[in-house]
Design a protein around this motif. Structure first.
Motif, PDB file in Angstrom:
ATOM      1  N   ALA A 295       0.826  -1.212   0.000  1.00  0.00           N
ATOM      2  CA  ALA A 295       0.000   0.000   0.000  1.00  0.00           C
ATOM      3  C   ALA A 295       0.856   1.256   0.000  1.00  0.00           C
ATOM      4  N   GLY A 296       1.989   1.238   0.722  1.00  0.00           N
ATOM      5  CA  GLY A 296       2.833   2.413   0.768  1.00  0.00           C
ATOM      6  C   GLY A 296       3.380   2.804  -0.586  1.00  0.00           C
ATOM      7  N   ALA A 297       3.786   1.816  -1.390  1.00  0.00           N
ATOM      8  CA  ALA A 297       4.307   2.088  -2.729  1.00  0.00           C
ATOM      9  C   ALA A 297       3.196   2.561  -3.662  1.00  0.00           C
ATOM     10  N   GLN A 298       2.034   1.907  -3.570  1.00  0.00           N
ATOM     11  CA  GLN A 298       0.898   2.350  -4.384  1.00  0.00           C
ATOM     12  C   GLN A 298       0.509   3.785  -4.024  1.00  0.00           C
ATOM     13  N   GLY A 299       0.461   4.053  -2.728  1.00  0.00           N
ATOM     14  CA  GLY A 299       0.098   5.396  -2.284  1.00  0.00           C
ATOM     15  C   GLY A 299       1.120   6.433  -2.690  1.00  0.00           C
ATOM     16  N   ALA A 300       2.407   6.054  -2.666  1.00  0.00           N
ATOM     17  CA  ALA A 300       3.438   6.979  -3.123  1.00  0.00           C
ATOM     18  C   ALA A 300       3.239   7.314  -4.596  1.00  0.00           C
ATOM     19  N   ALA A 301       2.832   6.314  -5.387  1.00  0.00           N
ATOM     20  CA  ALA A 301       2.528   6.559  -6.798  1.00  0.00           C
ATOM     21  C   ALA A 301       1.327   7.493  -6.940  1.00  0.00           C
ATOM     22  N   VAL A 302       0.332   7.328  -6.077  1.00  0.00           N
ATOM     23  CA  VAL A 302      -0.827   8.232  -6.075  1.00  0.00           C
ATOM     24  C   VAL A 302      -0.376   9.664  -5.796  1.00  0.00           C
ATOM     25  N   LEU A 303       0.515   9.828  -4.811  1.00  0.00           N
ATOM     26  CA  LEU A 303       1.020  11.164  -4.487  1.00  0.00           C
ATOM     27  C   LEU A 303       1.788  11.763  -5.656  1.00  0.00           C
ATOM     28  N   ALA A 304       2.658  10.951  -6.282  1.00  0.00           N
ATOM     29  CA  ALA A 304       3.429  11.450  -7.419  1.00  0.00           C
ATOM     30  C   ALA A 304       2.510  11.859  -8.563  1.00  0.00           C
ATOM     31  N   ASP A 305       1.494  11.027  -8.824  1.00  0.00           N
ATOM     32  CA  ASP A 305       0.535  11.326  -9.891  1.00  0.00           C
ATOM     33  C   ASP A 305      -0.209  12.626  -9.610  1.00  0.00           C
ATOM     34  N   GLY A 306      -0.675  12.789  -8.380  1.00  0.00           N
ATOM     35  CA  GLY A 306      -1.407  14.004  -8.030  1.00  0.00           C
ATOM     36  C   GLY A 306      -0.543  15.240  -8.114  1.00  0.00           C
ATOM     37  N   LEU A 307       0.696  15.135  -7.633  1.00  0.00           N
ATOM     38  CA  LEU A 307       1.605  16.277  -7.691  1.00  0.00           C
ATOM     39  C   LEU A 307       1.976  16.637  -9.123  1.00  0.00           C
ATOM     40  N   ALA A 308       1.934  15.629 -10.010  1.00  0.00           N
ATOM     41  CA  ALA A 308       2.240  15.880 -11.429  1.00  0.00           C
ATOM     42  C   ALA A 308       1.006  16.330 -12.218  1.00  0.00           C
ATOM     43  N   GLY A 309      -0.112  16.519 -11.509  1.00  0.00           N
ATOM     44  CA  GLY A 309      -1.328  16.997 -12.165  1.00  0.00           C
ATOM     45  C   GLY A 309      -2.150  15.919 -12.823  1.00  0.00           C
ATOM     46  N   GLY A 310      -1.996  14.674 -12.366  1.00  0.00           N
ATOM     47  CA  GLY A 310      -2.707  13.564 -12.970  1.00  0.00           C
ATOM     48  C   GLY A 310      -4.051  13.254 -12.345  1.00  0.00           C
ATOM     49  N   THR A 311      -4.458  12.008 -12.485  1.00  0.00           N
ATOM     50  CA  THR A 311      -5.768  11.547 -12.034  1.00  0.00           C
ATOM     51  C   THR A 311      -6.025  11.833 -10.563  1.00  0.00           C
ATOM     52  N   TYR A 312      -4.991  11.769  -9.755  1.00  0.00           N
ATOM     53  CA  TYR A 312      -5.165  11.866  -8.302  1.00  0.00           C
ATOM     54  C   TYR A 312      -4.846  13.247  -7.744  1.00  0.00           C
ATOM     55  N   ARG A 313      -4.952  14.256  -8.559  1.00  0.00           N
ATOM     56  CA  ARG A 313      -4.667  15.606  -8.073  1.00  0.00           C
ATOM     57  C   ARG A 313      -5.601  15.996  -6.921  1.00  0.00           C
ATOM     58  N   GLY A 314      -6.841  15.548  -6.965  1.00  0.00           N
ATOM     59  CA  GLY A 314      -7.781  15.853  -5.898  1.00  0.00           C
ATOM     60  C   GLY A 314      -7.347  15.279  -4.558  1.00  0.00           C
ATOM     61  N   VAL A 315      -6.634  14.145  -4.594  1.00  0.00           N
ATOM     62  CA  VAL A 315      -6.143  13.525  -3.367  1.00  0.00           C
ATOM     63  C   VAL A 315      -5.054  14.390  -2.738  1.00  0.00           C
ATOM     64  N   THR A 316      -4.066  14.799  -3.542  1.00  0.00           N
ATOM     65  CA  THR A 316      -2.974  15.611  -3.001  1.00  0.00           C
ATOM     66  C   THR A 316      -3.457  16.992  -2.583  1.00  0.00           C
ATOM     67  N   ASP A 317      -4.467  17.522  -3.288  1.00  0.00           N
ATOM     68  CA  ASP A 317      -5.035  18.806  -2.883  1.00  0.00           C
ATOM     69  C   ASP A 317      -5.719  18.696  -1.523  1.00  0.00           C
ATOM     70  N   ALA A 318      -6.477  17.621  -1.332  1.00  0.00           N
ATOM     71  CA  ALA A 318      -7.179  17.430  -0.059  1.00  0.00           C
ATOM     72  C   ALA A 318      -6.190  17.253   1.085  1.00  0.00           C
ATOM     73  N   LEU A 319      -5.095  16.535   0.830  1.00  0.00           N
ATOM     74  CA  LEU A 319      -4.086  16.294   1.869  1.00  0.00           C
ATOM     75  C   LEU A 319      -3.301  17.551   2.232  1.00  0.00           C
ATOM     76  N   GLY A 320      -3.309  18.552   1.369  1.00  0.00           N
ATOM     77  CA  GLY A 320      -2.558  19.777   1.635  1.00  0.00           C
ATOM     78  C   GLY A 320      -1.063  19.606   1.493  1.00  0.00           C
ATOM     79  N   LEU A 321      -0.619  18.731   0.585  1.00  0.00           N
ATOM     80  CA  LEU A 321       0.804  18.424   0.466  1.00  0.00           C
ATOM     81  C   LEU A 321       1.667  19.636   0.140  1.00  0.00           C
ATOM     82  N   ARG A 322       1.141  20.527  -0.684  1.00  0.00           N
ATOM     83  CA  ARG A 322       1.952  21.669  -1.110  1.00  0.00           C
ATOM     84  C   ARG A 322       2.100  22.721  -0.014  1.00  0.00           C
ATOM     85  N   ASP A 323       1.342  22.573   1.061  1.00  0.00           N
ATOM     86  CA  ASP A 323       1.402  23.545   2.155  1.00  0.00           C
ATOM     87  C   ASP A 323       2.170  23.023   3.360  1.00  0.00           C
ATOM     88  N   CYS A 324       2.869  21.894   3.205  1.00  0.00           N
ATOM     89  CA  CYS A 324       3.638  21.332   4.319  1.00  0.00           C
ATOM     90  C   CYS A 324       4.835  22.233   4.648  1.00  0.00           C
TER      91      CYS A 324
END
Length: 347
Positions: A295-324
């Protein structure tokens, strides 16, 4: 759509998951010791199926979204908190971070729970490990997974995530797609190797406490001490239940409890754990979308995808990753962060 990779270097295995347009195109798992002993070969495996647009790299306790080209030795120390007895890093992980940072590949090092703006400051007091970077990644997978199954937006997800890893156990609270609380590592529930919930009085009885000591006192130690297996499992299950109940303080009505990790499917106690937790909310195994990657590797891929503006961008936006912001030492009381920083710089 971006082609991305996620890495999860756990105690037992190092896993990789690659997704392109939301679909898995690469996944593998290797024994951690073997993978870290041959980092150059590992680097070759990352690009064997094509050049990625972004890699979510191994981040230890976490960093506030540091790009590989900006990674410093000081930040590596903060991410890994080296052992006084072995300051070179945890099992060669520091070497892998350096190699990735200098490889020219697009790499980002992601945050732990303590860096997230969605966790109130007062919950971070006297804490370093509220959940390492791979736990944030697993939470991202849970958010993505629940959003699909419930047909809702990422910011409408709600669950408690219990991870039963190869050494440690942890539990996170997710509300409205945000991590709002967590207990991890030695402060978390009993693990397979770690006793969890360290007692300060016990720590004071050690002449010196090193990282190796943090990997003792769990299920393996209980059984090695000659206590019956049922007693070890009862302690493991009860400790996990208590931790989940603690998270319900801040997520009182989760949609479900998601269980993941190397020991989540152990048939000897899975039924007993499920029975306990199902009294609190529906319980489900978090399998994700890959075949073998954890799960950790899959989730890391989700984070990378969201940060790159892909399918999971809504996930990284909700998590507030860019505001850490900040470091893992910012919320310590009693031990001054400046003292800890001075010691780290001397390693």
């Amino acid at each position: 759509m971006p082609r991305v990779l996620g890495l999860d270097p756990g105690t037992v295995s190092l896993d990789c998951c690659g997704i392109n347009d939301g679909r898995v195109y690469l996944e593998w798992t290797l024994p951690t010791a073997e993978a870290l002993a041959n980092p150059e070969q590992l680097l070759e495996r990352l690009v064997e199926a094509g050049q990625p647009d972004l890699i979510a790299g191994p981040s230890g306790y976490g960093l506030p979204l540091i790009h590989g080209s900006d990674l410093t030795e000081h930040q590596i120390r903060l991410a890994l908190l080296p052992d006084r007895r072995s300051p070179a890093g945890l099992g060669g992980l520091s070497g892998l971070m350096r190699l990735l940072a200098g490889s020219g590949l697009p790499v980002v090092f992601t945050p732990g729970v303590v860096h997230l703006p969605t966790v109130p400051e007062y919950r971070k007091l006297n804490r370093i490990d509220l959940g390492t970077a791979d736990k944030v990644a697993a939470a991202a997978l849970g958010i993505a997974d629940q959003a699909v199954r419930r047909g809702c937006a990422p910011d409408q997800t709600s669950f408690v995530l219990l991870e039963l890893g190869g050494a440690f156990s942890s539990v996170l609270a997710i509300s409205d797609g945000q991590v709002v609380d967590g207990i991890g590592g030695t402060a978390g529930p009993m693990g397979w190797r770690s006793g969890g919930g360290w007692d300060g009085e016990v720590a004071c009885l050690f002449e010196h406490v090193g990282k190796a000591d943090l990997f003792r006192g769990g299920v393996e130690s209980v059984m090695a001490a000659g206590l019956p297996r049922p007693a070890a499992y009862r302690a493991y299950i009860e400790s996990a239940e208590k931790a989940v109940r603690q998270m319900l303080v801040n997520v009182p009505q989760p949609h479900e409890i998601l269980v993941t990790g190397r020991h989540a499917l152990d048939s000897e106690f899975a039924a007993g754990l499920g029975e306990k937790l199902s009294r609190l909310a529906p319980v489900r195994q978090l399998a994700g979308f890959a075949g073998t990657a954890k799960a950790g590797a899959q989730g890391a891929a989700v984070l990378a995808d969201g940060l790159a503006g892909g399918t999971y961008r809504g996930v990284t936006d909700a998590l507030g990753l860019r505001d850490c912001r900040g470091t893992v030492l910012d919320h310590l009381l009693g031990l001054e962060p400046s003292v800890a920083l001075k010691w780290l710089e001397a390693r």
